[in-house]
Structure formats: structure tokens, C-alpha cells
Design an enzyme around this catalytic site. Sequence first.
Site, short mmCIF file in Angstrom:
data_model
loop_
_atom_site.label_atom_id
_atom_site.label_comp_id
_atom_site.label_asym_id
_atom_site.label_seq_id
_atom_site.Cartn_x
_atom_site.Cartn_y
_atom_site.Cartn_z
N THR A 33 -13.45 60.39 -24.18
CA THR A 33 -12.53 60.78 -25.24
C THR A 33 -13.31 61.15 -26.49
O THR A 33 -12.80 61.87 -27.35
CB THR A 33 -11.54 59.65 -25.58
OG1 THR A 33 -12.28 58.42 -25.74
CG2 THR A 33 -10.48 59.48 -24.50
N HIS A 46 -9.64 53.76 -14.37
CA HIS A 46 -10.52 54.30 -15.41
C HIS A 46 -11.93 54.62 -14.95
O HIS A 46 -12.73 55.12 -15.75
CB HIS A 46 -10.61 53.31 -16.58
CG HIS A 46 -9.42 53.35 -17.48
ND1 HIS A 46 -9.36 54.17 -18.59
CD2 HIS A 46 -8.25 52.70 -17.43
CE1 HIS A 46 -8.20 54.00 -19.18
NE2 HIS A 46 -7.50 53.10 -18.49
N ARG A 77 -20.92 54.11 -25.67
CA ARG A 77 -21.63 52.95 -25.15
C ARG A 77 -22.92 53.37 -24.47
O ARG A 77 -23.03 54.46 -23.92
CB ARG A 77 -20.74 52.18 -24.17
CG ARG A 77 -19.69 51.34 -24.86
CD ARG A 77 -20.29 50.30 -25.80
NE ARG A 77 -20.88 49.21 -25.06
CZ ARG A 77 -20.30 48.05 -24.84
NH1 ARG A 77 -19.08 47.81 -25.32
NH2 ARG A 77 -20.90 47.11 -24.15
N LYS A 95 -24.39 57.57 -18.60
CA LYS A 95 -24.12 58.46 -19.73
C LYS A 95 -25.37 59.23 -20.15
O LYS A 95 -25.31 60.18 -20.91
CB LYS A 95 -23.55 57.68 -20.91
CG LYS A 95 -22.13 57.14 -20.65
CD LYS A 95 -21.62 56.34 -21.84
CE LYS A 95 -20.25 55.73 -21.62
NZ LYS A 95 -19.12 56.64 -21.91
C1 LIG Z 1 -13.93 57.27 -28.76
C2 LIG Z 1 -14.76 56.06 -28.79
C3 LIG Z 1 -15.45 55.65 -27.65
C4 LIG Z 1 -15.43 56.43 -26.35
O1 LIG Z 1 -16.46 57.40 -26.39
P1 LIG Z 1 -16.92 58.18 -25.08
O2 LIG Z 1 -17.89 59.20 -25.59
O3 LIG Z 1 -15.69 58.81 -24.52
O4 LIG Z 1 -17.54 57.20 -24.17
C5 LIG Z 1 -16.22 54.51 -27.74
N1 LIG Z 1 -16.32 53.80 -28.88
C6 LIG Z 1 -15.68 54.18 -29.99
C7 LIG Z 1 -15.84 53.37 -31.23
C8 LIG Z 1 -14.87 55.32 -30.00
O5 LIG Z 1 -14.22 55.67 -31.12
#
Ligand SMILES: *Cc1c(COP(=O)(O)O)cnc(C)c1O
Length: 801
Positions: A642, A346, A535, A540
Site C-alpha cells: 500500500t 494477506h 518493513r 522486499k
Molecule cells: C503504508 C505503510 C506500510 C506498508 O508499506 P508497504 O510498502 O506496502 O509495505 C508500513 N508502515 C507504515 C507506517 C505505513 O504507513
Amino acid sequence: MFSNKESFKTSFLKRLEGMYGKVFKDSTKREQYQTLGNMVREYMSSDWIETNELYRSDSNKQVYYLSIEFLLGRLLGQNLLNLGIRDVVVEGLNDLDIDLEEIEEFESDAGLGNGGLGRLAACFLDSLSTLNLPGHGYGIRYKHGLFDQKIVDGYQVELPEQWLRHGNVWEVRKPDEAIEVSFWGNIESRNENGRLVFNHNATEKIMAVPYDLPVVGYETTTVNTLRLWNAEAAHNPPHHDVLRYKRETEAVTEFLYPDDTHDEGKILRLKQQYFLVSASLQDIVSNYRKKNHTLKNLHKEVAIHINDTHPALAIPELMRILLDEERMSWDEAWTITRQTMSYTNHTILSEALEKWPIHLFQPLLPRIYMIIEEINERFCKKLWEKYPGNWNHIENMAIIAHGLVKMAHLAIVGSYSVNGVAKIHSDILKNREMRNFYEVYPDKFNNKTNGITHRRWLIKANPQLTNLISETIGTDWLKDPYQLIDLKRHAYDPALKEKFDKMKQERKAILAKRIFEQNGTIIDESSIFDVQVKRMHAYKRQLLNVLHIMYLYNRLKEDSNFKIHPRTFIFGAKASPGYYYAKKIIKLINSLAEKVNNDSEISKVLKIVFLENYRVSLAELIFPASDVSEQISTASKEASGTGNMKFMMNGALTIGTLDGANVEIMEAVGRENMFIFGLTAEEVQCYEEKGGYYSSDYYHHDSRIRGVIDNLVNGFFPDAFGEFDPIYDSLLGEGDQYFVLRDFSSYVEAQERVDKAYYDREKWREKALINIAHSGYFSSDRTIKEYADDIWGIEPVGIRI
Ligand SMILES: *Cc1c(COP(=O)(O)O)cnc(C)c1O
């Protein structure tokens, strides 16, 4: 009981009275939620039993998905939707003057995960059941999920999360199926008929008690199981200090570690990992044994998937069972193990790669350590044959080296498949990060681009858009999300564009209301909703977003001719409690919000909102209301993402770097339907290898950058003297590891394109619709089909009527 609304109402009232001993009019909302939840759970039980019967009786291959996290969120709404009984329930409840959405609020999120990795596991469960695939989840029933976040004076404060306080209507405790897991102790070996056998003595045993959750597919009878293990004291604690034993035992499943993409190296965490793995493997093997005399063909009926390296001890644990319990030879056991295990990587962030010090590992898991040593020795010998004399190379690849057990190396060596989670990520694994291993095992490596379940992130979260799509292209897409592509033909239809706008406006109003309730901030519902939720992490680059807002502020103050479309910048992010720098960024966002939102002039155009306690249920309100999706990680650092897919599916346009799945989103929708900026992964890696980036050059040569950086330390934020020095230092003194200043100018320019594009509303809506049209590829149904076909070799089981 759900066949029509009258029978539903009758059952509901009867059940409520039975459960709480009171009549409806005296019941609380929570009691109404619990009553409904119980009815739904019971309604699923016959299909659940039948699915389990089927799995017990036939010899189809099944997959077991092991994950230290499952970020499920709430289950009531999703279960009602998947079972196809939502409308009946809504109507019945309406007659009783109950609003379903209101009682749904009484369900706590099952927050058994940190972020993307745990949420992926949850989306996969939904897809497995929906596709009628025989797939079981195994995880841990943490008493406290990810901490609740409060913002106090702009700072993050963590409170213990209490999702089980009022019980959990979905789980079924199965104490009769409890399994013992052994820790500590010593290993005794003896010769038995010419064979060395090992006994694990003086162990400390912990009971793993299963709690099963039904996972119901969308409009199908398949109900799979997520089995979560709870740590409890064994019945006859061997310990002299019983209270201490009980306390230490229960501590194993007390808390989820709140570290996202960071390795903590704590012994309790290792205990959690082996607890999950050992209980699950024993369970899998004992189920298999009920159908088969030997374990020789285990790999033909069982696939075991390890989600990141946290469950990688599944490899030596299966070896232990085959060697010590089944009395197989090493070679036979190893062949079976390697044909059973598959592994998903990951991340390539080095701080996330798990490495366990031997001095912690060996005493806690003595037999497992011996087995890893043997795996390592045999592996190094093989390397020696391939690279004779090349000690350096072998040392780099070894599973045990320099006093550490390297979990990623163990996972690669002990499995038949290693996959990354987006094309670019898998390529980086093959060509850089795991290049050595790719050379030895070229056929193991493959890509499975992540996906999200459109059932939660579109159908459930955004019924307005769901209805609009179905009105336009019919309803086939609900079961086959690729068909969303039909929307493309309609993207230029003025009537559809107008309806899309109305949908967005409605969703923005819902979020604005929530923001007002939570933060007391009044936002302009006609402004651009520009959202970064994920996060909090340096890679990020929430900081890049913040610096851009500071730049806009300065520019608006200085230049009365500077005009932009009003924007609301929305943030949501939890920082790991020990991650000092991430917490500073949270404070910075809140300080800037304070400054901007209270400026009578600027706040007409700019607003900043930090929504506390970002989690699945809040996310479901945010994605549908978004116009702009911020996916601005340093290229090469975000494995997939995601969140980017959830935004896309809800018609937000992405501003982003060519990182993770952003690359594939661009390939799908075309560069003209996104706002791409910044260094490429190659450029970042080139700097990392050869040097040549000096952030201070960008400070000195770009007055916009100088302005905002100076603002961090010059009193621009009143009452925050010295507060942001660490951020200032990271950007200048420490060389700006994540290339924030390097990408600043490119980002500002991309944001100018966003602003300009939003003025051409017709075009904007077309782009949004084109994004939705191409989002079918990013359904986790596609991802899971690929895992099923290419890695696991499993097939759908017969559905019943
Ligand atoms: C989808 C999701 C994430 C992942 O978000 P990314 O932008 O891909 O880091 C993290 N937390 C929650 C609650 C999510 O629904």
C-alpha cells in the site's frame, strides 16, 4: 465551540484553565495539545451517540471488522480535517501564538500494528465512516505498540513504546461493558434430554474491558466506533496466587507482537487472539440479542470480517455460542456461522501461515479445540466423498494434521468469502497456493485490491499538493477521488508543471530539514529523492537497492566520465527484533551511508539516509517529498503493498517489479509512466518449481555483481570485518532465495532509465501528474465500497443534518 475563532478561543482558554488549573501563559505545549484533543473528542460526542442510537434501533446489516492490528498513527489532525474545523482552529491558535503543527507533535502515534496489514485496517475505518457505512472495528489496546527503533552505531536497538504514558484523549473506557473470557479448565459433557451438552469448568477468567475510540467520517455525521479490548483481572480472582494471576492477565494486552509476516507460535499470542475474538463475539451477539429473540437470522444483520487468520477463532467461537449457549443443532449453527464470516488473506509466504501445535492449543482452549476437531472431521468426510481414497489430498487440506491446527484452512472452510488483496495475489491464491480449496469452493474466492485513504495520505499529509489539485480541477475530487482523473487533461500544462515542481521542492525542503534534525546529514534538495520505506524483510529486497548504490559508488570511483543526476537514497524500516538477517541489512545500509556520505567526492552526487523509527507520522512527511518510489519485491511475494499507492498519489514515480498492486498501478498509468524491471511472478515460480537458477553464475559472469559482492567481505567497510558474511552467504552459498542477483542487471538498467528520465524534467512532471490522476482507484473508498457491495451486503445509513 468551533463555530468561529472567537468562540473557539474562549472555549479553549476556559477548558485549559479547567483541566490544569493554570492560566494560558503558564501552560505547556502538551497541555495545549491535550486541551484541544479533549475539546475535539467532546465535539464529536453528540454525533457519536446518535450514530450508536441509529445502529441500536434499526435492523440494517452491520459489519464488524476484527483485526489484531490497527496502525492508526495520530488522530488530532485527521479528526480536525474530517470534522471540517481545522481552519477555525488554526486561526484561533494563531491568535494565541500557537502553531497547530507544533502541538500536534505532542500526540504519540497509536502504533498498534506492524505495517501494511494494520495500516489497511486503519484506512478502512476512515472509509467506512466517510461512506456512512455501519462498520465497527474490534482490536486490542496494547499497552505498548510496535517498539521504538533507535539506531546505535548502525545497529537497530528496540525500546518499549509508551504511547499511553500521557494518557489518550481519544479513548473512552467502558468498564460497565466488560466481558469475561475463559481459558484453560476442562470440559464436562452430559446428556440432557437426548442432547449432549458441554460445560467448561475450572476456567481461568480474564476481563476484557472496552476502550472506545470514535471514528469520524469526512464531512459527515457518521461517527463509528473502534473498540479496543484491555485485559484486566476479574473481580473475584479464583486463583490462589493472586499476584501471579494479575500479572499474567495484564500480560495478555501488554505488547504487540513485533513480527510482520512471520508466525511466532507463542502461547501468549494465541491467548491474545482468543481474547480479542471471544470478547468481540460475545459483544456482537449480546448487541444483536437486544434487538432479536433468536440468533437464527444473525447472518442477515451481522457480517463479521476476519483480517488475516489472527482472528480466525471467531469461527469456532461463534459455533460455541450457538451450540452451547443458544443450544442450536450443529447443522443450524454451522449454516449461520458460514454465512456470517468472511476472511482476507494477506500473504502467501509460508513462514507467515499460522499453525498452532495441538499440545499448546488444546489445554488453553479445550472447548474451542473440540469444535475445530468436529469441523475438521465433517470437512474431511466431505472431501472423502469428493476425492474417495485420495488420502494425501485430504491430509493436505485438513484443518488439523500432523499435530497442528492450520488457521488458514479453518478460515477458508468456516467463511463464505475468501479474498486476496490485489489481482495478482488473488490469482496466485486460486491457481497455486489455495488451489485445492478453490476446487472445492470456487465461488468463495474473490479479489479486493487494497487502497489507502486519500484523506490522510494526500489531503492531510500534503496540503500543498491538495491546494494545487483543487486550484486546477476544483474540489469535487476531495469527496470523489476518481475525479483526480481530470488532472490528466492538465498534465501537459506548463503552468501546472511549474507549480507542481514548486510544491515538490517545498516538500523536499521540509523533509530535508527533518533529516538534518534527526541525522545531522545535509542533503542536496535538488537531488532525486529515491525512497524505500517499509518493513525490513528479505523478500522486499532492500538489499537489491543497497547493492545498486554500491555499484554506483564503484562506478563513480572508477570512471570519471560516468555522470548521474545527484541522488539521495532514503530508507526507513523496522526489523523484527528476532530477525537476524533483516538486522544485518539495516547495519549494511548504515555502514554504506557512513562510507558514502563521508567521501568528499562521492557525497556530492550520492547521499544515503536511514531515518530511524519509521512510523505513520514520519511516513506523512516522507511520501509528499519523494521523487522515486522503490517497490522492488521478488515478484509473487508482495501480496499488494500500500506504500506504493501513497507514493503514487503524491506524484512519485515507481521503480518496481510486476508484483502486488504494482501490476494494477501499471495498468492504470501505462508502462511508460513507471520503471518496470525484473523477473515476472511466473518466471519466479518456474524457477521455484523446476530449479535452474544458480546465483554464482551471475557472480562469475557479471563484473559489476562480483565487485559489490566482494565488497561485502573484502574490507570495503572498515570496522565491519565478518559483519556481512551472512549476507554474502545468503547470496552465494545459500542460492539467493529472493533472486537478488538474478534481477540485479535489470534493476541497474531500470535505474539508468530513471536517471535519464529525470533530466527531461518536463516529461518527468507529466508522468508524475499522470500518476496522481490515476490514483483515485487506489483510494480505500473504492476498496470499501467493493467489500460492502460484494462481501458484506451492507448499505449506507441515513445521514442526519
Ligand atoms: C503504508 C505503510 C506500510 C506498508 O508499506 P508497504 O510498502 O506496502 O509495505 C508500513 N508502515 C507504515 C507506517 C505505513 O504507513
